[in-house]
Design an enzyme around this catalytic site. Structure first.
Site, mmCIF file in Angstrom:
data_model
loop_
_atom_site.group_PDB
_atom_site.id
_atom_site.type_symbol
_atom_site.label_atom_id
_atom_site.label_comp_id
_atom_site.label_asym_id
_atom_site.label_seq_id
_atom_site.Cartn_x
_atom_site.Cartn_y
_atom_site.Cartn_z
ATOM 1 N N TYR A 1 -1.244 -3.294 2.325
ATOM 2 C CA TYR A 1 -0.859 -4.089 3.498
ATOM 3 C C TYR A 1 0.649 -4.018 3.753
ATOM 4 C CZ TYR A 1 -5.533 -6.190 3.387
ATOM 5 O OH TYR A 1 -6.884 -6.385 3.408
ATOM 6 N N LYS B 1 -9.718 1.137 -8.503
ATOM 7 C CA LYS B 1 -10.538 2.348 -8.401
ATOM 8 C C LYS B 1 -9.771 3.502 -9.058
ATOM 9 C CE LYS B 1 -13.377 3.382 -5.178
ATOM 10 N NZ LYS B 1 -14.729 3.446 -5.771
ATOM 11 N N ASP C 1 -15.711 -1.247 -6.521
ATOM 12 C CA ASP C 1 -16.994 -1.193 -5.800
ATOM 13 C C ASP C 1 -18.121 -1.715 -6.688
ATOM 14 O OD1 ASP C 1 -16.468 1.033 -7.382
ATOM 15 O OD2 ASP C 1 -17.640 2.409 -6.155
ATOM 16 N N ASP D 1 -8.720 -9.212 -1.209
ATOM 17 C CA ASP D 1 -9.039 -9.817 0.087
ATOM 18 C C ASP D 1 -10.558 -9.839 0.269
ATOM 19 O OD1 ASP D 1 -8.863 -10.740 2.649
ATOM 20 O OD2 ASP D 1 -7.779 -9.011 3.459
ATOM 21 N N ASP E 1 -13.406 -13.155 -0.643
ATOM 22 C CA ASP E 1 -14.262 -13.693 0.420
ATOM 23 C C ASP E 1 -15.730 -13.583 0.032
ATOM 24 O OD1 ASP E 1 -12.237 -14.450 2.030
ATOM 25 O OD2 ASP E 1 -12.708 -13.106 3.696
#
Ligand code: NAD
Length: 366
Positions: free
Chosen positions: A141, A191, A223, A247, A251
């Site tokens: 980001y 990852k 993942d 993020d 959630d």
């Protein structure tokens, strides 16, 4: 010794409504030997209305001085058309950035009384208690280069995942410290199979783990982490992951627990001179313009955010546990705001009645 200081920024929409209920808890504690110096100021649209900016410089300076900031929510339709530079969210982002709050703590805790609200089977989530630590100030980001560029006869969109060792390390330390106060298990997610930043992430977290021999460290590809979170979420204690994966994973984990009105969060930075971390506590939900002013808002997310402040800023872990238990007791007794009602009905309590019920449960717990 001076009382610990709190800056309350209620913000917009239901922010002031839920913060009123937190004030009741603060007053209750104050009457029982845990007094705070509480000040209040404006943020978001409320600050824009008065100052023309979503966070005044004086408010920012004050936020840097206090022991903890407690924020309600910002935003609302009245401010949707404002220029990007003065949108209410910019006030929130300025606080996070200038206080350098690099560790975002998102608990996913399922109160037994609300297990039916989860999208998973109640037995998978009942008693769930996970803490996700998301690195908040670096990663894709923020990394450069970024932008949309011309390349040949088309455009390309570019964002850069970039992590330095120190950025990974300081968040890792925050996560290990948390694990030490909990079940002493930490799962780091990245990852490393396809990303160099993931390889470095794994190396640095492994190195930091040497300072925390009591904590059992595991590594998981992010993942797979997402799959495991919805397959068997109770296997986790603390999860440490980067800004982007955090993020999404936080959630995802949050929804395991049911309602947005129940979700607290904390953002922590480096220790201040008094040893307390720079800190801001806020519910995960927004300003909920659709129910503002109707007494329908669930104040529990904000009250539970204050419980996190008690634990992480003020070393009042017992009081934090007492407050969380009070919320749990109220829910177990069937007291519900409208967002926690099942289709079959019953009558919901108001925001203020929910706050009163929590304070009554605190009182009964003595
Ligand atoms: P929202 O979280 O405000 O609301 C989503 C839905 O959940 C709404 O139906 C709302 O009524 C309900 N809800 C939220 N909190 C609740 C509570 N405590 N009790 C009962 N019901 C609750 O998200 P949104 O509608 O997407 O955004 C509304 C405004 O809030 C926008 O301006 C957005 O930018 C802003 N926002 C702010 C923050 C923040 O301040 N941290 C976070 C998200 C959104």
């Amino acid at each position: 010794m001076a009382n610990p200081s709190i800056l309350i920024l209620p913000g917009d929409g239901i922010g002031p409504e839920v913060m009123t209920e937190v004030r009741k808890v603060i007053d209750w504690l104050g009457a029982r030997g845990h007094a705070f110096d509480v000040s209040e100021d404006l943020v978001g649209g409320a600050a824009y209305d008065k100052h023309g900016v979503p966070l005044a410089d004086e408010t920012m300076a004050h936020a840097q001085e206090v022991d903890a900031v407690l924020l309600g929510a910002v935003g609302g339709p009245a401010y949707d058309d404002l220029d990007f530079s003065v949108k209410p969210e910019r006030g929130l982002l300025r606080l996070r950035k200038e206080m350098d709050l690099f560790a975002n703590l998102r608990p996913a805790q399922c109160f037994d009384a609300l297990a039916d609200f989860s999208s998973l089977k109640p037995e998978l989530v009942s008693g769930l208690d996970i803490m996700i630590v998301r690195e908040l100030t670096a990663g894709v980001y923020f990394g450069e280069p970024r932008g949309i560029f011309e390349e040949g006869n088309e455009r390309v969109g570019i964002n850069t995942q970039r992590y330095s060792e120190s950025e990974i390390e300081r968040g890792a330390r925050a996560a290990f410290e948390l694990a030490m106060k909990r079940d002493k298990r930490l799962c780091s997610m990245e990852k490393a199979n396809v990303m160099e930043s993931g390889i470095l992430w794994r190396e640095v977290v492994t190195e930091v783990s040497k300072d925390y021999p009591e904590v059992e460290l595991s590594h998981m590809y992010a993942d797979n982490g997402a799959m495991q979170l919805v397959r068997a979420p109770k296997q986790f204690d603390v999860i440490y992951t980067d800004n982007l994966f955090g993020d999404i994973l936080s959630d995802c984990a949050a929804m395991l627990t049911g309602s947005l009105g129940m979700l607290p969060s904390a953002s922590l930075g480096a220790p201040m001179a008094n040893g307390r971390p720079k800190a801001m506590y806020e519910p995960v939900h927004g300003s909920a313009p659709d129910i503002t002013g109707q007494g329908k808002a669930n104040p529990c997310a904000c009250i539970l955010s204050f419980a996190m402040a008690l634990r992480y800023s003020f070393d009042l872990g017992d009081e934090a546990t007492r407050l969380e238990a009070a919320v749990e007791k109220v829910l177990a007794d069937g007291v519900r705001t409208a967002d926690l009602m099942q289709a079959e009905g019953g009558s919901p309590v108001s925001t203020s009645e929910m706050g009163d019920a929590v304070v009554a449960a605190l009182e009964a717990s003595l």
